[in-house]
Scaffold this active site. Sequence first.
Site, short mmCIF file in Angstrom:
data_model
loop_
_atom_site.label_atom_id
_atom_site.label_comp_id
_atom_site.label_asym_id
_atom_site.label_seq_id
_atom_site.Cartn_x
_atom_site.Cartn_y
_atom_site.Cartn_z
N HIS A 1 1.03 -1.28 -0.41
CA HIS A 1 0.13 0.29 0.26
C HIS A 1 0.50 1.76 0.03
CE1 HIS A 1 -4.05 -1.97 0.92
NE2 HIS A 1 -2.32 -3.05 1.38
N LYS B 1 -8.39 13.19 5.79
CA LYS B 1 -7.53 12.45 5.34
C LYS B 1 -6.50 12.39 7.04
CE LYS B 1 -6.84 14.07 1.87
NZ LYS B 1 -6.77 12.39 0.28
N ARG B 2 -6.12 11.28 7.04
CA ARG B 2 -5.26 11.40 8.30
C ARG B 2 -3.81 12.34 7.52
NH1 ARG B 2 -4.58 7.29 12.40
NH2 ARG B 2 -2.93 7.91 12.53
N LYS C 1 0.82 13.85 2.87
CA LYS C 1 -0.24 14.31 2.29
C LYS C 1 -0.78 15.85 1.59
CE LYS C 1 -2.90 9.59 4.18
NZ LYS C 1 -3.19 9.16 2.86
N THR D 1 -8.04 7.06 -1.51
CA THR D 1 -9.72 6.63 -1.34
C THR D 1 -10.62 7.12 -1.78
OG1 THR D 1 -9.70 4.90 0.64
CG2 THR D 1 -9.31 3.56 -1.92
N LYS E 1 -14.33 9.06 -3.34
CA LYS E 1 -15.95 8.95 -2.83
C LYS E 1 -16.18 10.58 -3.15
CE LYS E 1 -14.28 5.58 1.01
NZ LYS E 1 -13.51 5.67 2.42
N1 GPQ Z 1 -2.13 3.53 3.49
CL1 GPQ Z 1 1.12 2.13 4.28
C1 GPQ Z 1 -2.64 3.64 4.92
O1 GPQ Z 1 -3.71 3.95 5.19
N2 GPQ Z 1 -1.98 2.97 5.54
C2 GPQ Z 1 -1.37 2.65 5.42
O2 GPQ Z 1 0.19 2.33 6.85
C3 GPQ Z 1 0.41 2.23 4.44
C4 GPQ Z 1 -0.74 2.70 3.65
C5 GPQ Z 1 -3.00 3.06 2.38
C6 GPQ Z 1 -2.39 4.13 1.44
O3 GPQ Z 1 -1.79 5.30 2.16
C7 GPQ Z 1 -3.72 4.75 0.13
O4 GPQ Z 1 -2.75 5.59 -0.87
C8 GPQ Z 1 -4.46 3.75 -0.17
O5 GPQ Z 1 -5.57 3.75 -1.42
C9 GPQ Z 1 -5.07 3.30 1.13
O6 GPQ Z 1 -3.74 2.70 1.90
C10 GPQ Z 1 -5.74 1.62 0.81
O7 GPQ Z 1 -4.48 0.95 -0.05
#
Ligand code: GPQ
Length: 833
Positions: free
Chosen positions: A374, A567-568, A573, A678, A682
């Site tokens: 990811h 988002k986080r 980001k 994602t 949305k």
């Molecule tokens: N993602 Cl490695 C997370 O939400 N947490 C994590 O620890 C890691 C990845 C996310 C990623 O940042 C996004 O770009 C993706 O859309 C998401 O995973 C799902 O694949």
Amino acid sequence: VEASIPEELREAWKKHSATEFKNKDEFERDLVRHIETTLARSMYNCDELAAYSGTALAFRDRLIIEWNKTQQRQTFKDQKRIYYLSLEFLMGRTLDNAMLNVGLKDAARDGLSDLGFQIEDVINQEHDAALGNGGLGRLAACFLDSMATLNYPAWGYGLRYRYGIFKQEIVNGYQVEVPDYWLDNNPWEFPRHEITVDIQFYGNVKKYQDESGKIAHSWEDGEIVQAIAYDVPIPGYGTKTTNNLRLWSSKASSGEFDFQKFNAGEYESAVADQQRAETISAVLYPNDNLEQGKELRLKQQYFWCAASLFDIIRRFKKTKRAWGEFPDQVAIQLNDTHPALAIVELQRILIDKEGLEWDEAWTIVTKTFGYTNHTVLPEALEKWSVPLMQNLLPRHLQIIYDINMFFLQSVEKRFPNDRDILSRVSIIEESHPKMVRMAYLAIIGSHKVNGVAELHSDLLKTTLFKDFVKIYGPDRFTNVTNGITPRRWLHQANPRLSALIAEKLGSYDFLRDLTLLDKLEAFVDDKAFREEWAVIKRENKLRLARHIKATTGYDVNPNALFDVQVKRIHEYKRQQLNIFGVIHRYLSIKAMSAEEKKKVVPRVSIFGGKAAPGYWMAKTIIHLINKVADVVNKDPDVGDLLKVIFIADYNVSKAEIICPASDISEHISTAGTEGSGTSNMKFVLNGGLIIGTCDGANIEITREISEQNIFLFGNLAEDVEELRHRHFYGDFKLDPHLERVFNAIKDNMFGDKADFSALTSSIEDHGDYYLVSDDFNSYITTHEMVDEAFQNKEEWLAKSITSVARMGFFSMDRVTNEYADSIWNVEPLDVTD
Ligand code: GPQ
């Protein structure tokens, strides 16, 4: 003991078999019965929480009846099953989703109303199940919904954390973390006290000769912790399939060890052991895209992998098949490297317990596993220290060394003249201390590795995992671009838009086949339809405005452009880019004449998201946003032209209010850093436009909806390395507009400048790793284009409708089917057959 009832007694069972409510009256009957018996309440003391619990119990009955039938059917048919291993499942609320999936929300609305309750208020009583951090955990939850909807026999396996992600409070502009005790009043789980697994830690490995004289290994001593299963039913939309999410909870084993202590009068120390065991599943690690290498986290990982594998193998063994058939019955998907130990655990069981030869076992293992990556961020890639693993899991470390040895031998044979490649691809990093590279273990132990968007998967192949592409060939690596479930993220979050679309398309079939949305494009020029579309967006904005008023006290103008970034909080980001852009806008407005101000398009800049508790820079960004809000929102020079809102404690249920209410949302990561994203999907699915960089799934969104309908800006991924390199060698000039912003901060306009110096100097003095300054000009000019476009209401509406019509590709169902075909090799199973 055989627990099955003898054939001749089964008629009595069948006569009294539980039945499902099918209409409003039957729902009311079940609801009142649960309130009066299960909850021991009555019409004289039934508050909204009790009404919620009663409603949830009534629906739970339905789910569990279908769950039972599904499980019986799946066991009888004995097809290959999917096992989705994830340390995070960010489920959000369950009741509304259950009502919609089962198709009885209207019955529930009317029934509740008969009994004196409003369904919305009842739904709002539910606490989010927040067993995840962000996108990775929510993706797992979307998978569960989709796999059930498409009738795949699938199980999720995770941990039953006592505390999910913390609740975020904002105190004097700072994030404060409060524990989230979510298990009170949670009717959605079923404790299975009879389903337990003993999990071993520490101890040592004994070598011995087995009966045939072969060298064998046994893992002895150490301590045992018990895993207890808690099951959560997962209903599909418009289908009888109800799958299972099994979450493990830890408890001290009731073995002899404890009894000895009790007998010796060491009551306190026995209780301390108990607590230590329970600590394993006590808390979700609140880091997103960051790994800290804590021992307790490794314990969580092994505890959950070992319990899940034991359970999967127990199920497989009941079928009395040969081990060689295991991969024909079982597909295990690893959600990131967190469950990579499952690879080692399966190999261990096969060779140490079941007596298989190494090669035979390893073939089974690699055919069974698939691994999803990811992120390419180095700080998120898991590495475990060898001494730590040696102590906690001595036999597993040996097996990792053996896996690595066989792997490196094969690499050496294929590339005899490339000495460097061995150290580059070794599972063991030769550092001090040595480290186990979990991503490499996951690649070597799986038959497929996938990234989550095209750019991300390409970057994996050309950078991080380049050597492995050379070794295994390109076929082991693939892309499956993420998606979202349209059930929760359109139908549930935006019921009016869903209803309008259904009216135009003639049915709700698009919720099962999202590509049907393309038929909407025929109505883009339909005046009445556009008007309804606009009214729905406005109502959704009013709903959010009410939430903002209730939680922050601020009034926001619903006619303003709602600009959202939720988002986080993470430097990559780039919420800092956004808030600097807001300050730029503020300074510009302050410098305007009354006449100039009339041309300004009013804006509400909305932020939301949690920072990892130890991530100081992210917390500084939250602090700055809140300080800017304090100043801007009270400034009479600005009035309605600009408002800044930080929505505290962003979570799934808040996302359901926020996504339908945006005019524009921000997906502005430094190019090449966001795996997929994602929430971008949305927002567009709910008729919002987006401003974004050429990163993650923004690229595929652009391809689907066309460049006319998205606001792209900033440097491209291919240029990032070069720019960073240049900054490093002193070639850095702060963007002049950004300089003006920094000067305002340094003039203490938003409180003590010292509070923000780490943030500004990370850009000015420390290389601007995330290219905030490089992208700033492009960012603010693109926002000017957004303002311009927003003034043309008709064209904006056309963009919004066209984009929604073209979003079919981003359904989670497309994603699930791609995994099923290209990774899992599983077929759906109709449980009503
Ligand atoms: N993602 Cl490695 C997370 O939400 N947490 C994590 O620890 C890691 C990845 C996310 C990623 O940042 C996004 O770009 C993706 O859309 C998401 O995973 C799902 O694949």
